[in-house]
Design an enzyme around this catalytic site. Structure first.
Site, PDB file in Angstrom:
ATOM      1  N   ASP A  13       0.828  -1.189  -0.249  1.00 42.89           N
ATOM      2  CA  ASP A  13      -0.134   0.034   0.081  1.00 42.89           C
ATOM      3  C   ASP A  13       0.874   1.076  -0.009  1.00 42.89           C
ATOM      4  O   ASP A  13       0.522   2.355   0.553  1.00 42.89           O
ATOM      5  CB  ASP A  13      -0.871  -0.006   1.163  1.00 42.89           C
ATOM      6  N   GLU A  14       2.004   1.219  -0.791  1.00 42.24           N
ATOM      7  CA  GLU A  14       2.870   2.412  -0.682  1.00 42.24           C
ATOM      8  C   GLU A  14       2.338   3.491  -1.664  1.00 42.24           C
ATOM      9  O   GLU A  14       2.856   4.392  -1.811  1.00 42.24           O
ATOM     10  CB  GLU A  14       4.377   2.002  -1.125  1.00 42.24           C
ATOM     11  N   LYS A  16       1.744   1.996  -5.163  1.00 43.07           N
ATOM     12  CA  LYS A  16       2.069   1.386  -6.250  1.00 43.07           C
ATOM     13  C   LYS A  16       1.208   1.962  -7.576  1.00 43.07           C
ATOM     14  O   LYS A  16       1.550   2.367  -8.596  1.00 43.07           O
ATOM     15  CB  LYS A  16       2.559  -0.076  -6.141  1.00 43.07           C
ATOM     16  N   GLN A 224       2.070  -6.117  -2.973  1.00 42.47           N
ATOM     17  CA  GLN A 224       2.513  -6.185  -1.794  1.00 42.47           C
ATOM     18  C   GLN A 224       3.889  -5.462  -1.623  1.00 42.47           C
ATOM     19  O   GLN A 224       4.067  -4.387  -2.521  1.00 42.47           O
ATOM     20  CB  GLN A 224       2.666  -7.744  -1.419  1.00 42.47           C
ATOM     21  N   THR A 300      -8.635  -3.407  -0.468  1.00 37.94           N
ATOM     22  CA  THR A 300      -9.131  -4.711  -0.605  1.00 37.94           C
ATOM     23  C   THR A 300     -10.031  -5.004   0.548  1.00 37.94           C
ATOM     24  O   THR A 300     -11.119  -5.579   0.200  1.00 37.94           O
ATOM     25  CB  THR A 300      -7.974  -5.710  -0.682  1.00 37.94           C
ATOM     26  N   ARG A 303      -9.956  -2.754   5.859  1.00 43.48           N
ATOM     27  CA  ARG A 303      -9.352  -2.710   7.378  1.00 43.48           C
ATOM     28  C   ARG A 303      -8.589  -1.529   7.596  1.00 43.48           C
ATOM     29  O   ARG A 303      -7.751  -1.053   6.787  1.00 43.48           O
ATOM     30  CB  ARG A 303      -8.432  -4.101   7.661  1.00 43.48           C
ATOM     31  N   PRO A 304      -8.694  -1.059   8.825  1.00 41.93           N
ATOM     32  CA  PRO A 304      -7.689   0.052   9.283  1.00 41.93           C
ATOM     33  C   PRO A 304      -6.258  -0.270   9.118  1.00 41.93           C
ATOM     34  O   PRO A 304      -5.951  -1.130   9.942  1.00 41.93           O
ATOM     35  CB  PRO A 304      -8.172   0.679  10.780  1.00 41.93           C
ATOM     36  N   ASP A 333       2.578  14.818   1.126  1.00 43.35           N
ATOM     37  CA  ASP A 333       1.531  15.758   1.770  1.00 43.35           C
ATOM     38  C   ASP A 333       0.906  15.273   3.058  1.00 43.35           C
ATOM     39  O   ASP A 333       0.582  16.220   3.612  1.00 43.35           O
ATOM     40  CB  ASP A 333       0.605  16.039   0.609  1.00 43.35           C
ATOM     41  N   THR A 414       2.629  13.960  -4.249  1.00 40.32           N
ATOM     42  CA  THR A 414       2.034  14.881  -3.183  1.00 40.32           C
ATOM     43  C   THR A 414       0.566  14.962  -3.328  1.00 40.32           C
ATOM     44  O   THR A 414      -0.085  15.930  -2.818  1.00 40.32           O
ATOM     45  CB  THR A 414       2.530  16.322  -3.591  1.00 40.32           C
ATOM     46  N   GLY A 415      -0.146  13.953  -3.907  1.00 40.86           N
ATOM     47  CA  GLY A 415      -1.558  13.668  -3.973  1.00 40.86           C
ATOM     48  C   GLY A 415      -2.005  12.547  -4.736  1.00 40.86           C
ATOM     49  O   GLY A 415      -1.076  12.054  -5.283  1.00 40.86           O
TER      50      GLY A 415
HETATM   51  P1  GDP Z   1      -0.813   0.107  -3.478  1.00 36.38           P
HETATM   52  O1  GDP Z   1      -1.462  -0.945  -3.119  1.00 36.38           O
HETATM   53  O2  GDP Z   1       0.595   0.196  -3.349  1.00 36.38           O
HETATM   54  O3  GDP Z   1      -1.216   0.727  -4.956  1.00 36.38           O
HETATM   55  O4  GDP Z   1      -1.344   1.615  -2.474  1.00 36.38           O
HETATM   56  P2  GDP Z   1      -2.903   1.752  -2.152  1.00 36.38           P
HETATM   57  O5  GDP Z   1      -3.642   1.967  -3.332  1.00 36.38           O
HETATM   58  O6  GDP Z   1      -3.525   0.497  -1.377  1.00 36.38           O
HETATM   59  O7  GDP Z   1      -2.960   2.750  -0.796  1.00 36.38           O
HETATM   60  C1  GDP Z   1      -2.260   3.969  -1.490  1.00 36.38           C
HETATM   61  C2  GDP Z   1      -3.580   4.998  -1.159  1.00 36.38           C
HETATM   62  O8  GDP Z   1      -2.845   6.489  -1.033  1.00 36.38           O
HETATM   63  C3  GDP Z   1      -4.399   5.081  -2.357  1.00 36.38           C
HETATM   64  O9  GDP Z   1      -5.666   5.688  -1.506  1.00 36.38           O
HETATM   65  C4  GDP Z   1      -3.824   6.247  -3.262  1.00 36.38           C
HETATM   66  O10 GDP Z   1      -5.056   7.011  -4.019  1.00 36.38           O
HETATM   67  C5  GDP Z   1      -3.514   7.304  -2.035  1.00 36.38           C
HETATM   68  N1  GDP Z   1      -2.254   7.940  -2.653  1.00 36.38           N
HETATM   69  C6  GDP Z   1      -1.341   7.539  -3.627  1.00 36.38           C
HETATM   70  N2  GDP Z   1      -0.053   8.710  -3.565  1.00 36.38           N
HETATM   71  C7  GDP Z   1      -0.627   9.615  -2.795  1.00 36.38           C
HETATM   72  C8  GDP Z   1      -0.009  10.889  -2.327  1.00 36.38           C
HETATM   73  O11 GDP Z   1       1.102  11.227  -2.422  1.00 36.38           O
HETATM   74  N3  GDP Z   1      -0.840  11.594  -1.549  1.00 36.38           N
HETATM   75  C9  GDP Z   1      -1.997  11.205  -1.076  1.00 36.38           C
HETATM   76  N4  GDP Z   1      -2.556  12.082  -0.091  1.00 36.38           N
HETATM   77  N5  GDP Z   1      -2.586   9.826  -1.312  1.00 36.38           N
HETATM   78  C10 GDP Z   1      -1.876   9.256  -2.225  1.00 36.38           C
HETATM   79  P1  IMO Z   2      -0.832  -4.271  -1.875  1.00 36.65           P
HETATM   80  O1  IMO Z   2      -0.426  -4.944  -3.696  1.00 36.65           O
HETATM   81  C1  IMO Z   2      -0.931  -4.677   2.161  1.00 36.65           C
HETATM   82  C2  IMO Z   2      -0.942  -8.593   3.814  1.00 36.65           C
HETATM   83  C3  IMO Z   2      -2.264  -9.121   4.464  1.00 36.65           C
HETATM   84  C4  IMO Z   2      -1.690  -9.935   5.452  1.00 36.65           C
HETATM   85  C5  IMO Z   2      -0.454 -10.516   4.784  1.00 36.65           C
HETATM   86  C6  IMO Z   2      -0.904 -12.003   4.303  1.00 36.65           C
HETATM   87  O2  IMO Z   2      -2.297  -3.430  -2.237  1.00 36.65           O
HETATM   88  O3  IMO Z   2       0.089  -3.452  -1.619  1.00 36.65           O
HETATM   89  P2  IMO Z   2      -2.309 -12.684   1.952  1.00 36.65           P
HETATM   90  O4  IMO Z   2      -3.890 -12.594   1.896  1.00 36.65           O
HETATM   91  O5  IMO Z   2      -1.486 -12.136   0.916  1.00 36.65           O
HETATM   92  O6  IMO Z   2      -2.146 -14.232   2.292  1.00 36.65           O
HETATM   93  O7  IMO Z   2      -1.966 -11.979   3.485  1.00 36.65           O
HETATM   94  O8  IMO Z   2      -0.237  -9.821   3.761  1.00 36.65           O
HETATM   95  N1  IMO Z   2      -1.184  -8.209   2.370  1.00 36.65           N
HETATM   96  C7  IMO Z   2      -1.366  -7.076   1.995  1.00 36.65           C
HETATM   97  N2  IMO Z   2      -0.970  -5.829   2.953  1.00 36.65           N
HETATM   98  N3  IMO Z   2      -1.006  -4.390   0.805  1.00 36.65           N
HETATM   99  C8  IMO Z   2      -0.974  -5.712   0.094  1.00 36.65           C
HETATM  100  O9  IMO Z   2      -1.371  -5.532  -1.310  1.00 36.65           O
HETATM  101  C9  IMO Z   2      -1.561  -6.739   0.671  1.00 36.65           C
HETATM  102  N4  IMO Z   2      -1.488  -8.200   0.263  1.00 36.65           N
HETATM  103  C10 IMO Z   2      -1.486  -8.725   1.445  1.00 36.65           C
HETATM  104  O10 IMO Z   2      -2.978  -7.837   5.202  1.00 36.65           O
HETATM  105  O11 IMO Z   2      -1.090  -9.493   6.653  1.00 36.65           O
HETATM  106 MG    MG Z   3      -2.850  -1.716  -1.769  1.00 36.53          MG
END
Ligand code: GDP
Ligand code: IMO
Ligand code: MG
Length: 425
Positions: A13-14, A16, A224, A300, A303-304, A333, A414-415
């Site tokens: 969730d960085e 990507k 991941q 997905t 969850r918090p 940001d 930054t967004g």
């Molecule tokens: P991923 O799984 O690595 O693709 O990341 P996620 O989509 O699960 O989570 C990233 C969240 O941060 C999403 O809601 C994006 O819309 C948001 N996001 C991404 N880059 C930025 C940013 O630079 N600033 C802010 N405020 N939100 C961002």
């Molecule tokens: P993206 O691609 C954050 C975590 C789950 C759990 C562990 C194992 O959006 O960054 P799994 O269902 O894969 O067997 O669960 O990995 N997990 C993630 N956490 N972002 C993800 O994907 C994740 N995919 C799995 O929460 O801790």
């Molecule tokens: Mg994600």
């Protein structure tokens, strides 16, 4: 520069999805190489939010070819839902999405096993997404999996399903106290998936290698993050695939020498979903504040997300194991309103500094983070797209992270939107 690999550098969730979407303009193809519908990659285009679980985040650029490689475990119902949603929102998918015939399938029984296994583990659970990921990769390694190509050979498919179900039914009935899976129903379910998948199944390894021969540019999209990698992450609190750079080679069927760039996506602070160690976690105060400001709820599962300060030990480790050539720092940001921003520069146990990521990652439960406190900038960086427009303290923060982790930050996000991005190249 034929292949650029995108990896998550922390616990997923960085951001990507945002960065892959933003870079897709510059490439010909985007290919996912591991994970499954456990991933949730968010892309925001013209204020519209798209959450992609299996389809590469490049799909929103009409005209670009997208691939789901052999290393991905494919839940066909999730994939078809995603295709239908995109088509319903005006994006053509057919003819530009190709799914490897060698990719393993996730069936309903994998999800049942995932949830039953977690329930049986009680307090020792991993906190999985419940999407059947672990059981599907276990079947692949145990040579009990069903692959997309098998769907088109009905007799062989039945043999594969019989082999897969024998040990599962023993476990389901004897250990988990559940009903066995009926083989006829399972085969019927698989054959129903074949109807829709036939349009997409392909030898994607060959497709990608041909493209490389023609000097096409490929973006390989990881899911991941490195700390969730089955070998290099916080085992056993990991996912079941190779989320580090090597996953791209095995999961797409491309030669390693084609990889010219590895971009690590790092959030300006740290989050984690599910169980497992997290040294810089803040359970009160600034942790919930980061969650609120950053909207840190799972894409997905909803969850918090657990939140904490940036961990440079994790960052440096990810740079080393992935051979990271540059970093995209996201969500800068979100830190706009903090007076002080601590950064973890090392870990200590009983007052003794470790100086590195410990080999035994269970120690991460016992370490105390050693913090260096940076001054905040107390100004808005939201949607800034020029590096020189960033407040001086924000630039200092970026510079210090570069020093600590040992790679250049060439992209700053930054967004959520595509153009809320600073490019430093
Ligand atoms: P991923 O799984 O690595 O693709 O990341 P996620 O989509 O699960 O989570 C990233 C969240 O941060 C999403 O809601 C994006 O819309 C948001 N996001 C991404 N880059 C930025 C940013 O630079 N600033 C802010 N405020 N939100 C961002
Ligand atoms: P993206 O691609 C954050 C975590 C789950 C759990 C562990 C194992 O959006 O960054 P799994 O269902 O894969 O067997 O669960 O990995 N997990 C993630 N956490 N972002 C993800 O994907 C994740 N995919 C799995 O929460 O801790
Ligand atoms: Mg994600």
């Amino acid at each position: 520069m034929p292949v650029t690999v995108i990896i998550g550098a922390q616990w997923g969730d960085e951001g990507k999805g945002k960065i892959v979407d933003m870079l897709t303009d510059r490439v010909d193809m985007v290919a996912r190489y591991q994970g499954g519908a456990n991933a949730g990659h968010t892309v925001v285009v013209d204020g519209e939010v798209y959450i992609l679980h299996l389809i590469p985040s490049g799909i929103l650029h009409t005209g670009k070819v997208c691939v789901i490689g052999n290393g991905v475990v494919v839940d066909p119902e999730a994939l078809i839902r995603e295709i239908d949603e995109l088509e319903g929102r005006g994006f053509s998918v057919k003819g530009r999405l190709f799914v490897s015939s060698r990719a393993h399938l996730i069936a309903p029984y994998h999800k049942i096993m995932d949830v039953a296994g977690e329930t049986a583990s009680g307090a020792g659970k991993i906190g999985t997404t419940g999407r059947g990921i672990g059981p599907a990769y276990a079947d692949k390694a145990a040579r009990l999996g069903v692959r997309i190509g098998d769907l088109f050979r009905p007799d062989y498919l039945r043999e594969r399903v019989a082999a897969a179900l024998a040990p599962k039914n023993a476990l389901l009935t004897h250990l988990y106290g559940q009903k066995p899976v009926d083989i006829d129903e399972a085969v019927e379910w698989y054959l129903a998936q074949a109807v829709r998948l036939a349009d997409y199944a392909a030898d994607t390894g060959e497709l990608l290698r041909h493209a490389l021969r023609d000097d096409k540019e490929i973006l390989a999209e990881g899911a991941q993050g490195s700390m969730l990698d089955v070998d290099h992450g916080t085992f056993p609190y990991v996912t079941s695939s190779t989320a580090t750079v090597g996953g791209a080679v095995a999961g797409l069927g491309i030669p390693p020498m084609e990889i010219k760039r590895v971009i690590a996506i790092m959030k300006a602070y740290t989050t984690r979903v599910g169980e497992g160690p997290f040294p810089t976690e803040l359970t009160e105060g600034d942790g919930p504040r980061l969650r609120k400001l950053g909207g840190e709820f799972g894409a997905t599962t909803g969850r918090p997300r657990r939140c904490g300060w940036f961990d440079a030990v994790v960052g440096r480790y990810a740079v080393e194991i992935n051979g990271v050539s540059e970093i995209a720092l996201t969500k800068l940001d979100v830190l706009d309103g903090f007076d002080e921003i601590p950064v973890c520069v090392d870990y200590a146990i009983d007052g003794k500094r470790l100086g590195r990521m410990p080999e035994d990652m269970s120690l991460l439960d016992k370490v105390t983070p050693v913090y260096e406190t940076m001054k905040g900038w107390n100004a808005s960086t939201t949607e800034t797209d020029r590096y020189s427009d960033l407040p001086e303290n924000a630039r200092r923060y970026i510079g210090r992270i570069e020093e600590l982790v040992g790679a250049k930050i060439s992209i700053v996000s930054t967004g959520k939107a595509r153009d809320a991005t600073i490019l430093r190249w």
